[in-house]
Design a protein around this motif. Structure first.
Motif, PDB file in Angstrom:
ATOM      1  N   ARG A  97       3.856  18.722   5.026  1.00 13.49           N
ATOM      2  CA  ARG A  97       3.398  18.192   3.738  1.00 13.49           C
ATOM      3  C   ARG A  97       2.315  17.130   3.946  1.00 13.49           C
ATOM      4  NH1 ARG A  97       7.762  15.652  -0.296  1.00 13.49           N
ATOM      5  NH2 ARG A  97       7.889  14.126   1.404  1.00 13.49           N
ATOM      6  N   ALA A  98       2.483  16.303   4.985  1.00 17.03           N
ATOM      7  CA  ALA A  98       1.484  15.270   5.261  1.00 17.03           C
ATOM      8  C   ALA A  98       0.137  15.877   5.626  1.00 17.03           C
ATOM      9  CB  ALA A  98       1.973  14.367   6.393  1.00 17.03           C
ATOM     10  N   GLU A  99       0.134  17.087   6.168  1.00 20.49           N
ATOM     11  CA  GLU A  99      -1.108  17.751   6.574  1.00 20.49           C
ATOM     12  C   GLU A  99      -1.704  18.611   5.468  1.00 20.49           C
ATOM     13  OE1 GLU A  99      -0.367  19.944  10.123  1.00 20.49           O
ATOM     14  OE2 GLU A  99      -0.089  18.167  11.379  1.00 20.49           O
ATOM     15  N   LEU A 100      -1.075  18.637   4.315  1.00 25.32           N
ATOM     16  CA  LEU A 100      -1.537  19.470   3.207  1.00 25.32           C
ATOM     17  C   LEU A 100      -2.435  18.644   2.285  1.00 25.32           C
ATOM     18  CD1 LEU A 100      -1.326  22.235   1.784  1.00 25.32           C
ATOM     19  CD2 LEU A 100       0.660  21.322   0.542  1.00 25.32           C
ATOM     20  N   ARG A 151       0.823  -1.202   0.000  1.00 29.34           N
ATOM     21  CA  ARG A 151       0.000   0.000   0.000  1.00 29.34           C
ATOM     22  C   ARG A 151       0.857   1.251   0.000  1.00 29.34           C
ATOM     23  NH1 ARG A 151      -3.196   2.788   4.693  1.00 29.34           N
ATOM     24  NH2 ARG A 151      -2.897   4.353   3.071  1.00 29.34           N
ATOM     25  N   SER A 152       0.364   2.268  -0.642  1.00 28.87           N
ATOM     26  CA  SER A 152       0.950   3.600  -0.608  1.00 28.87           C
ATOM     27  C   SER A 152      -0.032   4.518   0.104  1.00 28.87           C
ATOM     28  CB  SER A 152       1.213   4.091  -2.035  1.00 28.87           C
ATOM     29  OG  SER A 152      -0.017   4.270  -2.718  1.00 28.87           O
ATOM     30  N   GLN A 153       0.169   5.807  -0.010  1.00 26.03           N
ATOM     31  CA  GLN A 153      -0.778   6.736   0.608  1.00 26.03           C
ATOM     32  C   GLN A 153      -2.162   6.591   0.009  1.00 26.03           C
ATOM     33  OE1 GLN A 153       0.415  10.869   0.830  1.00 26.03           O
ATOM     34  NE2 GLN A 153      -1.702  11.591   0.631  1.00 26.03           N
ATOM     35  N   VAL A 154      -2.251   6.303  -1.293  1.00 27.59           N
ATOM     36  CA  VAL A 154      -3.542   6.401  -1.971  1.00 27.59           C
ATOM     37  C   VAL A 154      -4.090   5.091  -2.517  1.00 27.59           C
ATOM     38  CG1 VAL A 154      -3.159   8.808  -2.595  1.00 27.59           C
ATOM     39  CG2 VAL A 154      -2.409   6.998  -4.157  1.00 27.59           C
ATOM     40  N   GLN A 155      -3.263   4.035  -2.605  1.00 17.79           N
ATOM     41  CA  GLN A 155      -3.775   2.822  -3.226  1.00 17.79           C
ATOM     42  C   GLN A 155      -3.118   1.576  -2.644  1.00 17.79           C
ATOM     43  OE1 GLN A 155      -2.800   3.024  -7.420  1.00 17.79           O
ATOM     44  NE2 GLN A 155      -0.741   2.227  -7.105  1.00 17.79           N
ATOM     45  N   ILE A 156      -3.688   0.416  -3.011  1.00 12.01           N
ATOM     46  CA  ILE A 156      -3.129  -0.877  -2.662  1.00 12.01           C
ATOM     47  C   ILE A 156      -2.998  -1.689  -3.943  1.00 12.01           C
ATOM     48  CG2 ILE A 156      -5.425  -1.822  -2.116  1.00 12.01           C
ATOM     49  CD1 ILE A 156      -4.032  -3.637  -0.062  1.00 12.01           C
ATOM     50  N   ALA A 157      -1.921  -2.464  -4.027  1.00 15.85           N
ATOM     51  CA  ALA A 157      -1.659  -3.265  -5.220  1.00 15.85           C
ATOM     52  C   ALA A 157      -0.996  -4.561  -4.802  1.00 15.85           C
ATOM     53  CB  ALA A 157      -0.762  -2.503  -6.191  1.00 15.85           C
ATOM     54  N   GLU A 158      -0.839  -5.480  -5.752  1.00 17.49           N
ATOM     55  CA  GLU A 158      -0.055  -6.685  -5.481  1.00 17.49           C
ATOM     56  C   GLU A 158       1.424  -6.305  -5.438  1.00 17.49           C
ATOM     57  OE1 GLU A 158      -0.903  -9.931  -8.073  1.00 17.49           O
ATOM     58  OE2 GLU A 158      -3.015 -10.049  -7.502  1.00 17.49           O
ATOM     59  N   LEU A 169       1.159  14.385  -1.752  1.00 16.72           N
ATOM     60  CA  LEU A 169       1.542  12.983  -1.601  1.00 16.72           C
ATOM     61  C   LEU A 169       2.799  12.868  -0.752  1.00 16.72           C
ATOM     62  CD1 LEU A 169       0.957  11.551  -5.201  1.00 16.72           C
ATOM     63  CD2 LEU A 169      -0.487  11.280  -3.179  1.00 16.72           C
ATOM     64  N   SER A 170       2.775  11.926   0.179  1.00 18.54           N
ATOM     65  CA  SER A 170       3.924  11.670   1.058  1.00 18.54           C
ATOM     66  C   SER A 170       4.291  10.208   0.994  1.00 18.54           C
ATOM     67  CB  SER A 170       3.585  12.027   2.509  1.00 18.54           C
ATOM     68  OG  SER A 170       3.308  13.397   2.662  1.00 18.54           O
ATOM     69  N   PRO A 171       5.562   9.875   1.218  1.00 11.77           N
ATOM     70  CA  PRO A 171       5.938   8.461   1.335  1.00 11.77           C
ATOM     71  C   PRO A 171       5.153   7.812   2.470  1.00 11.77           C
ATOM     72  CG  PRO A 171       7.894   9.832   1.116  1.00 11.77           C
ATOM     73  CD  PRO A 171       6.736  10.769   1.325  1.00 11.77           C
ATOM     74  N   ILE A 172       4.709   6.600   2.270  1.00 14.70           N
ATOM     75  CA  ILE A 172       3.889   5.928   3.276  1.00 14.70           C
ATOM     76  C   ILE A 172       4.645   5.778   4.599  1.00 14.70           C
ATOM     77  CG2 ILE A 172       4.567   3.588   2.567  1.00 14.70           C
ATOM     78  CD1 ILE A 172       1.075   4.747   3.805  1.00 14.70           C
ATOM     79  N   ARG A 173       5.981   5.664   4.531  1.00 14.68           N
ATOM     80  CA  ARG A 173       6.765   5.520   5.775  1.00 14.68           C
ATOM     81  C   ARG A 173       6.653   6.783   6.620  1.00 14.68           C
ATOM     82  NH1 ARG A 173       7.504   0.048   5.301  1.00 14.68           N
ATOM     83  NH2 ARG A 173       8.361  -0.446   3.257  1.00 14.68           N
ATOM     84  N   PRO A 185      -5.229  11.624   3.964  1.00  9.94           N
ATOM     85  CA  PRO A 185      -5.202  11.564   5.437  1.00  9.94           C
ATOM     86  C   PRO A 185      -4.844  12.882   6.106  1.00  9.94           C
ATOM     87  CG  PRO A 185      -3.141  10.740   4.591  1.00  9.94           C
ATOM     88  CD  PRO A 185      -3.976  11.107   3.381  1.00  9.94           C
ATOM     89  N   ALA A 186      -4.694  13.957   5.291  1.00  4.94           N
ATOM     90  CA  ALA A 186      -4.244  15.237   5.835  1.00  4.94           C
ATOM     91  C   ALA A 186      -5.140  15.728   6.961  1.00  4.94           C
ATOM     92  CB  ALA A 186      -4.172  16.275   4.718  1.00  4.94           C
ATOM     93  N   ALA A 187      -6.460  15.624   6.761  1.00  8.38           N
ATOM     94  CA  ALA A 187      -7.394  16.149   7.761  1.00  8.38           C
ATOM     95  C   ALA A 187      -7.265  15.412   9.086  1.00  8.38           C
ATOM     96  CB  ALA A 187      -8.821  16.041   7.229  1.00  8.38           C
ATOM     97  N   THR A 188      -7.142  14.093   9.040  1.00 12.16           N
ATOM     98  CA  THR A 188      -7.020  13.310  10.270  1.00 12.16           C
ATOM     99  C   THR A 188      -5.735  13.657  11.010  1.00 12.16           C
ATOM    100  OG1 THR A 188      -8.368  11.457   9.526  1.00 12.16           O
ATOM    101  CG2 THR A 188      -6.672  10.966  11.163  1.00 12.16           C
ATOM    102  N   LEU A 189      -4.626  13.775  10.285  1.00 12.51           N
ATOM    103  CA  LEU A 189      -3.341  14.057  10.924  1.00 12.51           C
ATOM    104  C   LEU A 189      -3.327  15.440  11.564  1.00 12.51           C
ATOM    105  CD1 LEU A 189      -0.898  12.559   8.269  1.00 12.51           C
ATOM    106  CD2 LEU A 189      -1.501  11.596  10.496  1.00 12.51           C
ATOM    107  N   MET A 190      -3.825  16.429  10.846  1.00 12.94           N
ATOM    108  CA  MET A 190      -3.824  17.784  11.415  1.00 12.94           C
ATOM    109  C   MET A 190      -4.759  17.873  12.617  1.00 12.94           C
ATOM    110  SD  MET A 190      -4.747  21.473   9.689  1.00 12.94           S
ATOM    111  CE  MET A 190      -3.211  21.627   8.793  1.00 12.94           C
TER     112      MET A 190
END
Length: 469
Positions: free
Chosen positions: A114-117, A34-41, A121-125, A83-88
């Motif tokens: 940046r994560a709150e904007l 998974r990344s910030q926005v999607q999940i894949a194999e 897009l931010s790295p999932i880590r 997820p910006a709204a939840t984090l802020m």
């Protein structure tokens, strides 16, 4: 809903076995990412967070994974503000600045901003580190609004941060207790995944509203009742209170660095409860730390929910107080202090020791070394239950804790193969992480994230972590 074998195979792979989604996931060798926005194999080039098939199914459900199998990927974020709204919102609820969160998460202030904007897009880590620092579920961040954060905890932490008295929290205290809340909830989740009890055993612990004067006498009775419910002899020493609390009672015990004035805390995150023990200050003495754990245990076992609240923090002055002459103090703390010392050192056994010794210093020393209690607590306790004056006995003449007591309470945190793992995540938490990985309940990426190490470091240490227990 019943799935066809073809549907199950498409999602979990040909090597998976079973007739249900859960059975297939448990035997699947597939990984999802998974990344910030999607999940894949999973693929060799993937840079996101790898999840085991069981994790992915548990978090996102079969229909989403079926879409991944059909289209190659599927979106996770359902609202453009996440997820910006939840984090802020969470950071503001805790009363923290981006810089303070960044220091705890081990990233830059710019990465937090940046994560709150919204729309960035931010790295999932980065997102996972911020989420853990704010006691959010990092794996559902963006997918679930609020990421399973306990709103009451945020309110309580901010209230303590805004106080003007000696109970006031610093930003570092807020962050330390937020991490403790994350560890408690995650440890309870892992226990449930492994089929282990994640709450108090149903053997008779019921909230007790009796704080009538003298409250300490009620504390004595509750301590005796606790020993009986746990099948501990009325005069038997408790050799490791940490093991009893975590293994027998299924209550996480988290060691964390707080301001030196604080001894410990109880935390409640929905149905999950735990004890936080300050590794700083007087708790560096193992006997004082045992008293702190017993004190917090008294709150969790016997105080009604209305008194426990989401977070209850005790100072050393409260834990070591002279409970039997404290008529002006909070009866809740008086009762709990009496519970703690009499749970560790039963009054009947203390009277027998004192009656058998001519010298009061020797008697106090035997009480301390037999039951593992500190000098201050022992003096107050012996003075009360034996009606003798212990005030003139100098602490300098009383014994210090020996290595056997230290080893029994410290073993699983002093020795640990992963030096980057903080003390708050060693011990039983780490064992549950390792066993969950071995059962394919979580991925190596998740295990590494939980233990603050790389996936390769975790894989090299997983057997050592399990064997240590």
């Amino acid at each position: 809903m019943t799935r066809t074998p073809k549907e199950l195979e498409r999602v979990f792979g040909k090597s998976s076995k079973g007739a249900t989604e859960e059975e297939r996931a448990a035997t699947s060798e597939k990984l999802f990412v998974r990344s910030q926005v999607q999940i894949a194999e999973d693929s060799e080039s993937a840079k996101g967070h790898r999840l085991s098939a069981q994790e992915a199914l548990r978090l996102f459900g079969f229909d989403l994974l079926a879409r991944v199998a059909e289209e190659g990927s599927a979106p996770l974020v359902t609202k453009p503000s996440e997820p910006a709204a939840t984090l802020m919102a969470r950071r503001v609820a805790f009363g923290l600045t981006p810089a303070q969160v960044a220091r705890k998460a081990g990233i830059s202030e710019m990465q937090v901003q940046r994560a709150e904007l919204t729309g960035s897009l931010s790295p999932i880590r980065d997102l996972e580190r911020i989420a853990q620092a704010l006691a959010l579920n990092e794996l559902t961040l963006g997918y679930e609004s609020g990421a399973r954060g306990n709103e009451a905890l945020g309110v309580r932490l901010r209230e303590f941060a805004e106080l003007k008295d000696t109970r006031r929290f610093s930003p570092s205290d807020v962050m330390a207790l937020a991490e403790a809340a994350w560890v408690i909830r995650t440890q309870s989740d892992l226990s449930r995944l492994l089929g282990k009890r994640a709450s108090l055993p149903d053997i008779g612990f019921k909230p007790d509203n009796n704080y009538a004067f003298p409250a300490y006498e009620r504390g004595y009775k509750l301590a005796e009742a606790t020993r009986m419910l746990l099948n501990i002899g009325l005069n038997e020493p408790i050799l490791s209170i940490k093991s009893l609390v975590e293994e027998t009672l299924s209550i996480p015990v988290i060691q964390q660095a707080l301001a030196p004035k604080f001894a410990g805390a109880t935390m409640a995150d929905r149905s999950d409860r735990g004890i936080v023990v300050n590794e700083a200050g007087q708790n560096s003495n193992v006997w004082v730390r045992r008293m702190t754990m017993a004190h917090e245990l008294g709150h969790l076992l016997w105080d009604p929910d209305t008194r426990l609240d989401t977070l209850k923090v005790d100072k050393y002055d409260d834990v070591e107080a002279r409970y039997f002459k404290a008529s002006t103090r909070d009866p809740v703390e008086i009762r709990t202090n009496a519970f703690a010392i009499s749970f560790l050192a039963p009054p009947g056994a203390v009277r027998s020791i004192v009656a058998g010794r001519r010298d009061l210093v020797d008697a106090l020393g035997e009480v301390m070394t037999t039951f593992g209690v500190g000098a201050t607590a022992a003096k107050f306790h012996v003075g009360n239950v034996c009606n003798v004056d212990t005030s003139r006995v100098s602490v300098a003449y009383l014994p210090k804790a020996e290595d056997d007591w230290i080893g029994r309470e410290n073993l699983t945190v002093d020795w640990f193969p992963l030096k980057s793992t903080p003390i708050s995540r060693r011990g039983r938490f780490a064992l549950l992480v390792a066993r969950s990985f071995q059962n394919r309940l979580i991925s190596a990426d998740t295990a590494a994230m939980h233990l603050h190490c790389t996936a390769n470091e975790f894989l090299a240490s997983v057997d050592a972590i399990v064997s240590a227990f």
